[in-house]
Design a protein around this motif. Structure first.
Motif, PDB file in Angstrom:
ATOM      1  N   UNK A  30     -56.431 -80.167 -46.084  1.00 38.66           N
ATOM      2  CA  UNK A  30     -57.495 -81.085 -45.684  1.00 38.66           C
ATOM      3  C   UNK A  30     -58.337 -80.527 -44.546  1.00 38.66           C
ATOM      4  N   UNK A 113     -57.359 -68.933 -47.184  1.00 39.53           N
ATOM      5  CA  UNK A 113     -58.261 -69.000 -46.038  1.00 39.53           C
ATOM      6  C   UNK A 113     -57.524 -68.755 -44.735  1.00 39.53           C
ATOM      7  N   UNK A 116     -56.272 -65.146 -44.529  1.00 36.26           N
ATOM      8  CA  UNK A 116     -57.359 -64.198 -44.278  1.00 36.26           C
ATOM      9  C   UNK A 116     -57.861 -64.343 -42.850  1.00 36.26           C
ATOM     10  N   UNK A 185     -63.626 -68.972 -51.838  1.00 37.25           N
ATOM     11  CA  UNK A 185     -63.201 -68.782 -50.450  1.00 37.25           C
ATOM     12  C   UNK A 185     -64.378 -68.888 -49.488  1.00 37.25           C
ATOM     13  N   UNK A 186     -65.535 -68.437 -49.940  1.00 40.17           N
ATOM     14  CA  UNK A 186     -66.708 -68.489 -49.066  1.00 40.17           C
ATOM     15  C   UNK A 186     -67.389 -69.850 -49.111  1.00 40.17           C
TER      16      UNK A 186
ATOM     17  N   UNK B 112     -66.758 -61.110 -43.878  1.00 42.79           N
ATOM     18  CA  UNK B 112     -66.180 -62.015 -44.861  1.00 42.79           C
ATOM     19  C   UNK B 112     -65.025 -62.809 -44.263  1.00 42.79           C
ATOM     20  N   UNK B 113     -64.241 -62.149 -43.430  1.00 45.12           N
ATOM     21  CA  UNK B 113     -63.124 -62.857 -42.804  1.00 45.12           C
ATOM     22  C   UNK B 113     -63.614 -64.030 -41.975  1.00 45.12           C
ATOM     23  N   UNK B 115     -66.467 -65.549 -42.084  1.00 43.75           N
ATOM     24  CA  UNK B 115     -67.145 -66.559 -42.900  1.00 43.75           C
ATOM     25  C   UNK B 115     -66.129 -67.402 -43.658  1.00 43.75           C
ATOM     26  N   UNK B 116     -65.102 -66.758 -44.177  1.00 51.17           N
ATOM     27  CA  UNK B 116     -64.076 -67.497 -44.913  1.00 51.17           C
ATOM     28  C   UNK B 116     -63.281 -68.385 -43.961  1.00 51.17           C
ATOM     29  N   UNK B 117     -62.984 -67.852 -42.803  1.00 48.48           N
ATOM     30  CA  UNK B 117     -62.217 -68.646 -41.842  1.00 48.48           C
ATOM     31  C   UNK B 117     -62.947 -69.897 -41.416  1.00 48.48           C
ATOM     32  N   UNK B 119     -65.059 -71.539 -43.366  1.00 44.33           N
ATOM     33  CA  UNK B 119     -65.543 -72.261 -44.545  1.00 44.33           C
ATOM     34  C   UNK B 119     -64.595 -73.389 -44.922  1.00 44.33           C
ATOM     35  N   UNK B 121     -62.738 -77.064 -45.420  1.00 45.24           N
ATOM     36  CA  UNK B 121     -63.218 -78.208 -46.195  1.00 45.24           C
ATOM     37  C   UNK B 121     -64.081 -79.148 -45.374  1.00 45.24           C
ATOM     38  N   UNK B 122     -63.803 -79.280 -44.107  1.00 49.08           N
ATOM     39  CA  UNK B 122     -64.568 -80.176 -43.266  1.00 49.08           C
ATOM     40  C   UNK B 122     -65.356 -79.365 -42.258  1.00 49.08           C
ATOM     41  N   UNK B 124     -67.578 -78.661 -39.033  1.00 44.68           N
ATOM     42  CA  UNK B 124     -67.626 -79.265 -37.701  1.00 44.68           C
ATOM     43  C   UNK B 124     -69.052 -79.633 -37.308  1.00 44.68           C
ATOM     44  N   UNK B 132     -70.616 -68.782 -44.854  1.00 41.43           N
ATOM     45  CA  UNK B 132     -70.216 -68.376 -46.193  1.00 41.43           C
ATOM     46  C   UNK B 132     -71.417 -68.227 -47.109  1.00 41.43           C
ATOM     47  N   UNK B 135     -73.272 -64.992 -46.235  1.00 40.30           N
ATOM     48  CA  UNK B 135     -72.563 -63.807 -46.723  1.00 40.30           C
ATOM     49  C   UNK B 135     -72.681 -63.697 -48.235  1.00 40.30           C
TER      50      UNK B 135
END
Lengths: 234, 234
Positions: A30, A113, A116, A185-186, B112-113, B115-117, B119, B121-122, B124, B132, B135
DNA sequence: TCAAGGCCGTACCGTACGTTACGGTTCGGC
DNA sequence: GCCGAACCGTAACGTACGGTACGGCCTTGA
């Protein structure tokens, strides 16, 4: 490197601890990486003291959570006896479909995620937690371990031709996953319906057979329609 | 939020600002996501006040850094006139090689790391920074934009057969990237020498042509050796 | 020469969060 | 009933870091 993860996973965990890890897992899905110890404690209705007692620190909790999820997806190996082109094709398509379902699941995306995000060039502290290795070991490499025997059986049966099973596997992997995982992932919204997954699995399988199928006998390659009926519908 | 620097990429940036972003980029590659404003200021020999004045906040700095890097890799489109099977093959192999070089570069992995980190679900705050998307737009989608005209030209010239250029591109993408990007992102040590990249590019190209090449004329597919001489050696 | 503004360096503030500590409750064993 | 262990809830501590303020330096322009 590939890490240990040797003493395999779900061992020595009480039911309560599993429940806590499930709560952490849900929270991870979540909220992503920024889940806090307080949030986990609240969600799991346990005290932070207990979290630290059980898992040492935040890293330990994260690692235990990832391993816990990994231990849940163990699947029985596929046996490749009595192999025909049709059964091989069905097996490959099922692998492809399963893999697409995995990499497009919320849980997989969240786990990848966080792994990574924590796989930076410089690891913190002493303990090489290496979540990335765990995820890789239970994802890509687990798939390879399960699929390679099938490929080898296909070769033994004269249905496939390749010299390097690893290379063949990686090609299959690429044909199945394509850009799906990196896009998800992005944060790319990419709706994968079951129908789309099934279609992609069939396409990838056909393409793989076109590249690695043995060119023997009069029977041409299967038509996609021959497959569609056999793929799982749920 | 977002401060100034909002409009597209590398425009309206003073030399000093570019130098600061380069410093941030270097720091991002070295330290991953946990680069601090203080570290950037120290590395760039500027004050934090200046950072905030120019980029608004940490998100703005990150976004500007990613856009700055993206603006540096702009490449001229390839024209597909006078296309032969040989020149098409060379073009595809070069695309494959370039792409493998990109996704295996430290900079790409770091970007990419982060951006993925981020990305999760919520998202901020208010501003959908969406690293993301940036990229993705400058990576996968930029590649598609450059490659599709080549594929279309190949089809026009009767060298390729496909109904959906997007699907053909994604297959090419999968054949080239396979598991490389996800493994690198997850921290797998995976040494890609230039020779290995060149070989992989040729293999992917041959496989793509085997799947999408027009089955016309007596000339069989090119042998890999025909290609090896033409791939860039640096 | 002086004033204004841009920028550097640094001290400072507020908050979030990892981590620890502690009082209170439940429960199994004697 | 009593004891200790395990655990819950919460308060408290320390630190890291995003963000701000300020004094001093240098440049520019009148």
């Amino acid at each position: 490197m590939q890490a240990s993860v040797d003493i395999d996973t779900g061992e020595a965990l009480t039911e309560r601890q599993k429940a806590v890890l499930d709560a952490a897992l849900r929270l991870l899905v979540e909220e992503g990486d920024q889940l806090t110890m307080t949030a986990v404690a609240r969600r799991a209705s346990c005290s932070k003291e207990t979290l630290y007692k059980w898992f040492g620190d935040r890293d330990g909790l994260l690692t235990a959570t990832v391993q816990w999820q990994a231990s849940k997806v163990r699947v029985p190996p596929v046996d490749g006896k009595g192999l025909t082109l049709a059964s091989l094709t069905v097996s490959l398509a099922r692998f492809a479909s399963d893999w697409l379902k995995v990499i497009s699941s919320d849980t997989s995306i969240a786990l990848n995620r966080v792994a990574i995000g924590r796989a930076g060039p410089i690891r913190r502290k002493d303990g090489n937690d290496d979540l990335g290795a765990i995820v890789l070991e239970n994802g890509r490499f687990a798939l390879a371990r399960r699929l390679k025997p099938v490929l080898e059986a296909g070769r033994q049966a004269g249905l496939l031709e390749f010299s390097d099973a690893e290379a063949a596997f990686r090609t299959f992997f690429g044909l199945v996953a394509r850009d799906v995982q990196i896009r998800l992932l992005l944060g790319d919204r990419l709706e994968l319906t079951d129908a789309a997954i099934g279609g992609d699995a069939v396409r990838a399988t056909q393409q793989f057979l076109a590249l690695y199928g043995a060119k023997t006998g009069p029977q041409g390659p299967l038509e996609p329609d021959d497959l569609r009926s056999s793929r799982p519908e749920i």
